[in-house]
Design a protein around this motif. Structure first.
Motif, PDB file in Angstrom:
ATOM      1  N   THR A 270       0.830  -1.206   0.000  1.00  0.00           N
ATOM      2  CA  THR A 270       0.000   0.000   0.000  1.00  0.00           C
ATOM      3  C   THR A 270       0.863   1.254   0.000  1.00  0.00           C
ATOM      4  O   THR A 270       0.575   2.235  -0.699  1.00  0.00           O
ATOM      5  N   TYR A 271       1.958   1.234   0.759  1.00  0.00           N
ATOM      6  CA  TYR A 271       2.861   2.389   0.781  1.00  0.00           C
ATOM      7  C   TYR A 271       3.527   2.586  -0.582  1.00  0.00           C
ATOM      8  O   TYR A 271       3.711   3.724  -1.042  1.00  0.00           O
ATOM      9  N   ALA A 272       3.876   1.476  -1.244  1.00  0.00           N
ATOM     10  CA  ALA A 272       4.483   1.571  -2.576  1.00  0.00           C
ATOM     11  C   ALA A 272       3.491   2.189  -3.563  1.00  0.00           C
ATOM     12  O   ALA A 272       3.874   3.024  -4.407  1.00  0.00           O
ATOM     13  N   ALA A 273       2.225   1.795  -3.468  1.00  0.00           N
ATOM     14  CA  ALA A 273       1.201   2.354  -4.357  1.00  0.00           C
ATOM     15  C   ALA A 273       1.004   3.847  -4.101  1.00  0.00           C
ATOM     16  O   ALA A 273       0.805   4.630  -5.040  1.00  0.00           O
ATOM     17  N   ALA A 316      13.235   3.177 -14.858  1.00  0.00           N
ATOM     18  CA  ALA A 316      12.510   4.066 -13.946  1.00  0.00           C
ATOM     19  C   ALA A 316      11.018   3.993 -14.234  1.00  0.00           C
ATOM     20  O   ALA A 316      10.598   3.974 -15.391  1.00  0.00           O
ATOM     21  N   THR A 317      10.207   3.964 -13.174  1.00  0.00           N
ATOM     22  CA  THR A 317       8.779   3.737 -13.356  1.00  0.00           C
ATOM     23  C   THR A 317       7.948   4.496 -12.335  1.00  0.00           C
ATOM     24  O   THR A 317       8.463   4.917 -11.289  1.00  0.00           O
ATOM     25  N   ASN A 318       6.660   4.648 -12.616  1.00  0.00           N
ATOM     26  CA  ASN A 318       5.692   5.151 -11.641  1.00  0.00           C
ATOM     27  C   ASN A 318       4.466   4.244 -11.598  1.00  0.00           C
ATOM     28  O   ASN A 318       3.401   4.638 -11.130  1.00  0.00           O
ATOM     29  N   SER A 319       4.613   3.019 -12.106  1.00  0.00           N
ATOM     30  CA  SER A 319       3.527   2.052 -12.137  1.00  0.00           C
ATOM     31  C   SER A 319       3.387   1.359 -10.790  1.00  0.00           C
ATOM     32  O   SER A 319       4.361   0.839 -10.244  1.00  0.00           O
ATOM     33  N   ASP A 320       2.165   1.334 -10.255  1.00  0.00           N
ATOM     34  CA  ASP A 320       1.927   0.657  -8.987  1.00  0.00           C
ATOM     35  C   ASP A 320       2.362  -0.798  -9.041  1.00  0.00           C
ATOM     36  O   ASP A 320       2.959  -1.316  -8.092  1.00  0.00           O
ATOM     37  N   MET A 321       2.046  -1.467 -10.158  1.00  0.00           N
ATOM     38  CA  MET A 321       2.360  -2.895 -10.248  1.00  0.00           C
ATOM     39  C   MET A 321       3.864  -3.150 -10.143  1.00  0.00           C
ATOM     40  O   MET A 321       4.308  -4.049  -9.424  1.00  0.00           O
ATOM     41  N   GLU A 322       4.652  -2.346 -10.821  1.00  0.00           N
ATOM     42  CA  GLU A 322       6.105  -2.538 -10.768  1.00  0.00           C
ATOM     43  C   GLU A 322       6.670  -2.169  -9.396  1.00  0.00           C
ATOM     44  O   GLU A 322       7.507  -2.886  -8.843  1.00  0.00           O
ATOM     45  N   ASN A 355       9.153  11.929 -19.057  1.00  0.00           N
ATOM     46  CA  ASN A 355       9.482  12.029 -20.484  1.00  0.00           C
ATOM     47  C   ASN A 355      10.990  11.982 -20.739  1.00  0.00           C
ATOM     48  O   ASN A 355      11.454  12.242 -21.844  1.00  0.00           O
ATOM     49  N   GLN A 356      11.774  11.645 -19.699  1.00  0.00           N
ATOM     50  CA  GLN A 356      13.229  11.543 -19.856  1.00  0.00           C
ATOM     51  C   GLN A 356      13.744  10.180 -19.399  1.00  0.00           C
ATOM     52  O   GLN A 356      14.862  10.047 -18.912  1.00  0.00           O
ATOM     53  N   ILE A 357      12.922   9.164 -19.581  1.00  0.00           N
ATOM     54  CA  ILE A 357      13.280   7.822 -19.122  1.00  0.00           C
ATOM     55  C   ILE A 357      14.216   7.138 -20.119  1.00  0.00           C
ATOM     56  O   ILE A 357      13.998   7.189 -21.337  1.00  0.00           O
ATOM     57  N   GLN A 358      15.251   6.492 -19.607  1.00  0.00           N
ATOM     58  CA  GLN A 358      16.152   5.699 -20.429  1.00  0.00           C
ATOM     59  C   GLN A 358      15.640   4.256 -20.445  1.00  0.00           C
ATOM     60  O   GLN A 358      15.665   3.557 -19.449  1.00  0.00           O
ATOM     61  N   PHE A 359      15.142   3.815 -21.599  1.00  0.00           N
ATOM     62  CA  PHE A 359      14.557   2.482 -21.695  1.00  0.00           C
ATOM     63  C   PHE A 359      15.644   1.429 -21.936  1.00  0.00           C
ATOM     64  O   PHE A 359      16.776   1.731 -22.294  1.00  0.00           O
ATOM     65  N   ASP A 360      15.254   0.167 -21.753  1.00  0.00           N
ATOM     66  CA  ASP A 360      16.153  -0.971 -21.893  1.00  0.00           C
ATOM     67  C   ASP A 360      15.696  -1.805 -23.083  1.00  0.00           C
ATOM     68  O   ASP A 360      14.497  -2.125 -23.202  1.00  0.00           O
ATOM     69  N   LEU A 361      16.621  -2.140 -23.954  1.00  0.00           N
ATOM     70  CA  LEU A 361      16.256  -2.932 -25.139  1.00  0.00           C
ATOM     71  C   LEU A 361      15.679  -4.297 -24.758  1.00  0.00           C
ATOM     72  O   LEU A 361      14.905  -4.894 -25.513  1.00  0.00           O
ATOM     73  N   LEU A 362      16.051  -4.812 -23.598  1.00  0.00           N
ATOM     74  CA  LEU A 362      15.574  -6.125 -23.161  1.00  0.00           C
ATOM     75  C   LEU A 362      14.340  -6.031 -22.261  1.00  0.00           C
ATOM     76  O   LEU A 362      13.904  -7.034 -21.705  1.00  0.00           O
ATOM     77  N   ASP A 363      13.796  -4.843 -22.129  1.00  0.00           N
ATOM     78  CA  ASP A 363      12.628  -4.640 -21.263  1.00  0.00           C
ATOM     79  C   ASP A 363      11.417  -5.380 -21.826  1.00  0.00           C
ATOM     80  O   ASP A 363      11.080  -5.253 -23.005  1.00  0.00           O
ATOM     81  N   THR A 364      10.741  -6.146 -20.976  1.00  0.00           N
ATOM     82  CA  THR A 364       9.575  -6.924 -21.417  1.00  0.00           C
ATOM     83  C   THR A 364       8.251  -6.349 -20.927  1.00  0.00           C
ATOM     84  O   THR A 364       7.187  -6.897 -21.218  1.00  0.00           O
ATOM     85  N   VAL A 365       8.294  -5.259 -20.172  1.00  0.00           N
ATOM     86  CA  VAL A 365       7.080  -4.659 -19.621  1.00  0.00           C
ATOM     87  C   VAL A 365       6.369  -3.830 -20.686  1.00  0.00           C
ATOM     88  O   VAL A 365       7.006  -3.046 -21.408  1.00  0.00           O
ATOM     89  N   ASP A 366       5.059  -4.009 -20.805  1.00  0.00           N
ATOM     90  CA  ASP A 366       4.250  -3.201 -21.721  1.00  0.00           C
ATOM     91  C   ASP A 366       3.955  -1.871 -21.032  1.00  0.00           C
ATOM     92  O   ASP A 366       2.953  -1.708 -20.343  1.00  0.00           O
ATOM     93  N   ARG A 367       4.830  -0.908 -21.219  1.00  0.00           N
ATOM     94  CA  ARG A 367       4.742   0.349 -20.475  1.00  0.00           C
ATOM     95  C   ARG A 367       3.582   1.225 -20.938  1.00  0.00           C
ATOM     96  O   ARG A 367       3.035   1.996 -20.151  1.00  0.00           O
ATOM     97  N   VAL A 368       3.205   1.122 -22.191  1.00  0.00           N
ATOM     98  CA  VAL A 368       2.034   1.865 -22.673  1.00  0.00           C
ATOM     99  C   VAL A 368       0.782   1.362 -21.960  1.00  0.00           C
ATOM    100  O   VAL A 368      -0.063   2.155 -21.511  1.00  0.00           O
ATOM    101  N   LYS A 369       0.687   0.047 -21.805  1.00  0.00           N
ATOM    102  CA  LYS A 369      -0.468  -0.545 -21.124  1.00  0.00           C
ATOM    103  C   LYS A 369      -0.485  -0.137 -19.648  1.00  0.00           C
ATOM    104  O   LYS A 369      -1.541   0.209 -19.098  1.00  0.00           O
ATOM    105  N   HIS A 370       0.678  -0.172 -19.005  1.00  0.00           N
ATOM    106  CA  HIS A 370       0.770   0.240 -17.607  1.00  0.00           C
ATOM    107  C   HIS A 370       0.338   1.693 -17.440  1.00  0.00           C
ATOM    108  O   HIS A 370      -0.387   2.039 -16.506  1.00  0.00           O
TER     109      HIS A 370
END
Length: 423
Positions: A270-273, A316-322, A355-370
């Motif tokens: 809950t604190y993470a969310a 770097a993320t702001n998704s509750d799930m991650e 809008n300044q996130i450095q993405f990872d080529l091996l990233d498997t998370v659907d960030r648009v969906k998140h």
């Protein structure tokens, strides 16, 4: 253009919020308690006269509270936050430039109002805030932020000022500084106050007579800016837009001690969310996540343990799930059975714009969906209640929730708590 600033400060804000919706409390001693009803964090003037100090443990004054019929309330930050917004919206009617300094303080830029009767205008502001919100305020008007702080403090203390003081004339400013103790200056902490007194500097006026180089040497550039501000030279600009936070922390003491991992896991999730919600509000993401747990260090009979774990997130993320996923990993690595835990928390650092996130080529998370999912969650939370939709890991258990046995209703934000008038 000459700078002119006003500091508007709500009088005994938390106590005043309680009085707005319960007028029978007017003139009665009131204290507001910290999380889990632990310590006194706010007092009405009547409570101050009874000798109740800030930070005093509630259990230590319980007998006094009962004997003197002191009204004690659990902190109701939902109510106080909404009332603060109402006060700030009212203040924004009087000038286009304001800085929200804290939940109960606001700087107003009055630089374009020199042709006005400033004392009358300040009284108009004070009376309007009281009429529109029910919250009494004090105003100090001066050429700089530090002097406005001085004026505001004197406005509260002086029966003649009665809540409004305008410092423009050099002679008036000098007299105000002469009666202001060094420890009462904005930005002068206890250690600096002791240091300055050792050098025969006991008042704000004596501080203004100090040598610039000496002040900078012993109090850094921050002290030098304060010195110049008290001399009437504006060094601290109005911050109309709050800068994004560089670190975000959400932690709470549990309502009762917890031993089972499941409930500590729910609390930490809950604190993470909540941290995620704060990130999205300022359109930021975090790269580092830290989880900590601790027992009650004040309970000597309990076995003591505290620990923390920091994880560098892949992206770097702001998704509750991650955030919840990695908070859970961190918690599992530091949790030890056999202890009575009192508190846990989540800290986010390495915060940067989304809008300044450095993405990872091996990233498997659907960030648009998140991102889309979080938008929907935030929208539903705004329309209904904050936890109307949440991750299952957050659970529905109430045992770890804060103890709020004396909490007043959320009069302005909950239909269930709205005041009903019988006619």
């Amino acid at each position: 253009m000459t700078t002119l600033l006003a500091l508007c400060d709500c009088n005994n804000f938390y106590a005043s919020c309680e009085r707005v919706f319960n007028p029978s409390l007017n003139g009665q001693p009131i204290v507001v308690l910290s999380n889990n009803d632990g310590c006194v964090i706010a007092r009405s003037n009547e409570a101050k006269l009874l000798g109740i100090d800030m930070g005093e443990p509630f259990f230590a004054i319980r007998d006094l509270v009962e004997a003197k019929k002191v009204h004690a309330f659990s902190s109701n930050y939902t109510l106080y936050g909404d009332m603060s917004n109402r006060v700030m919206q009212t203040l924004s009617q009087f000038t286009p430039s304001i800085e929200l300094y804290s939940i109960d303080e606001c700087f107003l830029d009055l630089s374009n109002f020199y042709n006005k009767d400033l004392n009358a205008y300040a009284w108009e502001i004070k009376n309007t805030v009281l009429r529109w919100t029910g919250i009494p305020v004090s105003l100090g008007v001066a050429p700089t932020k530090a002097l406005a702080k001085v004026a505001n403090k004197l406005a509260k203390k002086s029966k003649k000022a009665n809540g409004v003081l305008v410092l423009q004339e050099p002679e008036h400013i000098r007299k105000a500084l002469e009666v202001t103790k060094i420890e009462d200056i904005w930005g002068i902490g206890g250690q600096y106050a002791k240091f300055l007194k050792k050098h025969q500097i006991h008042t704000a006026y004596e501080f203004t007579q100090a040598n610039d180089s000496w002040v900078q040497k012993h109090m850094s550039i921050v002290g030098l800016r304060l010195l110049k501000e008290l001399r009437g030279e504006s060094c601290l600009e109005l911050e109309e837009v709050m800068p994004p936070k560089k670190g975000i922390c959400t932690s709470r003491g549990y309502g009762v001690k917890q031993t089972e991992f499941k409930y500590i896991q729910e609390a930490t999730a809950t604190y993470a969310a909540k941290c995620g919600r704060k990130l999205r509000k300022q359109k930021s993401c975090a790269r580092f996540l830290t989880v900590f747990v601790e027992t009650n260090r004040f309970c000597e009979k309990d076995k003591q343990y505290n620990n923390s774990r920091t994880i560098v997130l892949p992206v770097a993320t702001n998704s509750d799930m991650e955030l919840i996923k990695y908070a859970d990993i961190a918690l599992k690595s530091i949790y030890k059975p056999g202890y009575q835990y009192k508190k846990s928390g989540v800290i986010l650092t390495e915060i940067l714009p989304e809008n300044q996130i450095q993405f990872d080529l091996l990233d498997t998370v659907d960030r648009v969906k998140h991102h889309k999912l979080m938008e929907v969650v935030d929208s539903l939370s705004g329309r209904f209640s904050r936890d109307i939709v949440k991750v299952a890991t957050q659970g529905y258990n109430k045992s770890w929730h804060l103890r709020c046995e004396r909490k007043s209703p959320c009069y302005t934000t909950s239909l269930n708590d709205i005041i009903i008038a019988y006619v």
